[in-house]
Design an enzyme around this catalytic site. Structure first.
Site, PDB file in Angstrom:
ATOM      1  N   SER A 193       4.928   6.858   2.237  1.00 52.76           N
ATOM      2  CA  SER A 193       5.481   5.550   2.614  1.00 52.76           C
ATOM      3  C   SER A 193       4.822   4.443   1.797  1.00 52.76           C
ATOM      4  O   SER A 193       3.618   4.495   1.545  1.00 52.76           O
ATOM      5  CB  SER A 193       5.196   5.238   4.091  1.00 52.76           C
ATOM      6  OG  SER A 193       5.596   6.284   4.939  1.00 52.76           O
ATOM      7  N   ASN A 241       0.857  -1.191   0.000  1.00 52.82           N
ATOM      8  CA  ASN A 241       0.000   0.000   0.000  1.00 52.82           C
ATOM      9  C   ASN A 241       0.889   1.235   0.000  1.00 52.82           C
ATOM     10  O   ASN A 241       2.004   1.208   0.527  1.00 52.82           O
ATOM     11  CB  ASN A 241      -0.884   0.017   1.255  1.00 52.82           C
ATOM     12  CG  ASN A 241      -1.802   1.223   1.306  1.00 52.82           C
ATOM     13  OD1 ASN A 241      -2.418   1.590   0.299  1.00 52.82           O
ATOM     14  ND2 ASN A 241      -1.898   1.861   2.465  1.00 52.82           N
ATOM     15  N   ASP A 289      -2.692   0.773   7.994  1.00 51.08           N
ATOM     16  CA  ASP A 289      -1.479   1.571   7.743  1.00 51.08           C
ATOM     17  C   ASP A 289      -0.342   1.217   8.698  1.00 51.08           C
ATOM     18  O   ASP A 289       0.418   2.094   9.135  1.00 51.08           O
ATOM     19  CB  ASP A 289      -1.788   3.076   7.854  1.00 51.08           C
ATOM     20  CG  ASP A 289      -2.837   3.522   6.846  1.00 51.08           C
ATOM     21  OD1 ASP A 289      -2.914   2.921   5.772  1.00 51.08           O
ATOM     22  OD2 ASP A 289      -3.572   4.472   7.151  1.00 51.08           O
ATOM     23  N   HIS A 299       0.878   5.199   1.287  1.00 53.84           N
ATOM     24  CA  HIS A 299       0.165   6.053   2.232  1.00 53.84           C
ATOM     25  C   HIS A 299       0.860   7.416   2.273  1.00 53.84           C
ATOM     26  O   HIS A 299       2.094   7.488   2.327  1.00 53.84           O
ATOM     27  CB  HIS A 299       0.195   5.411   3.626  1.00 53.84           C
ATOM     28  CG  HIS A 299      -0.563   6.204   4.650  1.00 53.84           C
ATOM     29  ND1 HIS A 299      -1.935   6.234   4.689  1.00 53.84           N
ATOM     30  CD2 HIS A 299      -0.127   7.012   5.641  1.00 53.84           C
ATOM     31  CE1 HIS A 299      -2.319   7.029   5.681  1.00 53.84           C
ATOM     32  NE2 HIS A 299      -1.246   7.514   6.274  1.00 53.84           N
TER      33      HIS A 299
HETATM   34  C1  GAR Z   1      -2.489   8.916  -2.825  1.00 50.56           C
HETATM   35  O1  GAR Z   1      -1.894  10.106  -2.377  1.00 50.56           O
HETATM   36  C2  GAR Z   1      -2.332   7.829  -1.780  1.00 50.56           C
HETATM   37  O2  GAR Z   1      -1.158   7.924  -1.032  1.00 50.56           O
HETATM   38  C3  GAR Z   1      -3.542   8.076  -0.916  1.00 50.56           C
HETATM   39  O3  GAR Z   1      -4.576   8.405  -1.807  1.00 50.56           O
HETATM   40  C4  GAR Z   1      -4.006   9.057  -2.940  1.00 50.56           C
HETATM   41  C5  GAR Z   1      -4.565   8.390  -4.178  1.00 50.56           C
HETATM   42  O4  GAR Z   1      -4.367   9.172  -5.301  1.00 50.56           O
HETATM   43  N1  GAR Z   1      -3.846   6.924  -0.144  1.00 50.56           N
HETATM   44  C6  GAR Z   1      -4.409   6.966   1.058  1.00 50.56           C
HETATM   45  O5  GAR Z   1      -4.724   7.985   1.613  1.00 50.56           O
HETATM   46  C7  GAR Z   1      -4.629   5.593   1.686  1.00 50.56           C
HETATM   47  N2  GAR Z   1      -4.786   5.708   3.095  1.00 50.56           N
HETATM   48  P1  GAR Z   1      -4.431   8.538  -6.764  1.00 50.56           P
HETATM   49  O6  GAR Z   1      -5.791   7.866  -6.902  1.00 50.56           O
HETATM   50  O7  GAR Z   1      -4.314   9.711  -7.683  1.00 50.56           O
HETATM   51  O8  GAR Z   1      -3.297   7.584  -6.901  1.00 50.56           O
END
Ligand code: GAR
Length: 194
Positions: free
Chosen positions: A136, A107, A145, A109
Site C-alpha cells: 500500500s 509512505n 501506517d 508499506h
Molecule cells: C519495502 O518493502 C517497504 O515497503 C518496507 O521496507 C522495504 C524497504 O525496502 N517498509 C516498511 O516496512 C515500512 N513500515 P527497500 O529499502 O529495498 O526499498
C-alpha cells in the site's frame, strides 16, 4: 515544472531506485532532488550518489526524535523539495515533522492496509493463512501506517512462500505501485481537475 521530491531511506533503497528510474521517463511529473537517510551506510545512498542525486545522512543515534527530524527537515527544505516519499525509512516520525509535511508525505508499506501495520507483515500474513498479501502507498499521518490509502497492489501468496520469498514478490509489486502512485499524486496536486 516537475514536482521536487525528497526520498527518505534507511537501507537497501530499492524502492527509492524504482522511484528514481521512473523519474527518468520524460513524462514523469516528479524529480528526485534529495535522498536522505538516518543511516550513513545505507546501500541506497550509494545508488543515488552514482546516479548524480544529492544525498544526505544524519544518524539518529544520540539525538532525540524531534531534534533528528528537525535536521532531516532542514536538509529536505534546503534541497528545494516540496514532497517527501518515505521508502523503507524505518523511523517513527515526530508529530511536528508529520505536521510540517501534512498532505505532502507518502509512505509505502508492505501489506494491504489496514491489515498488518508495523513490522513482520509477511510472516503475519502467512501465519494468518491469508491467500493474498500486497503493498500500500498512503499519506502519512500522526498514527503509524494509518493515513489515507492512495493505492494498493495485491500479491497472491503461494503455499510454498516463506516471509522472504513473499517479501521479494511484494517488492516487485512495490516497484510498480510507488512511482505510479506518486506521479498521480503530484499531478493531481498541481492540477485539481485531473
Ligand atoms: C519495502 O518493502 C517497504 O515497503 C518496507 O521496507 C522495504 C524497504 O525496502 N517498509 C516498511 O516496512 C515500512 N513500515 P527497500 O529499502 O529495498 O526499498
Amino acid at each position: 515544472m516537475k514536482a521536487k521530491v525528497a526520498v527518505l531511506i534507511s537501507g537497501a533503497g530499492t524502492n527509492m531506485a524504482a522511484l528514481l528510474f521512473a523519474s527518468k521517463l520524460p513524462s514523469c511529473p516528479y524529480e528526485i532532488v534529495l535522498v536522505a537517510s538516518n543511516n550513513s551506510d545505507a546501500e541506497g545512498l550509494k545508488i543515488a550518489a552514482a546516479e548524480g542525486i544529492p544525498t544526505f545522512a544524519m544518524s539518529h543515534i544520540g539525538l532525540d526524535r524531534a531534534a533528528h527530524d528537525a535536521v532531516m527537515h532542514e536538509a529536505i527544505v534546503e534541497a528545494g523539495a516540496t514532497y517527501v516519499a518515505l521508502a523503507g525509512y524505518m523511523r517513527i516520525l515526530s508529530t511536528g515533522f508529520v505536521a510540517k509535511w501534512d498532505g505532502r508525505m507518502l509512505n509505502i508499506h508492505p501489506s494491504l492496509l489496514p491489515k498488518y501495520k508495523g513490522l513482520h507483515t509477511h510472516q503475519r500474513a502467512i501465519d494468518a493463512n491469508d491467500t493474498v498479501a500486497g503493498t500500500s502507498v498512503h499519506l502519512v499521518t500522526a498514527e503509524l501506517d494509518d493515513g489515507p490509502v492512495l493505492g494498493q497492489i495485491e500479491v497472491a501468496i503461494l503455499p510454498s512462500d516463506t516471509a522472504d520469498t513473499l517479501a521479494d514478490r511484494v517488492k516487485m509489486a512495490e516497484y510498480q505501485l510507488y512511482p505510479k502512485t506518486l506521479a498521480d499524486f503530484v499531478a493531481r496536486d498541481s492540477n485539481p481537475d485531473i
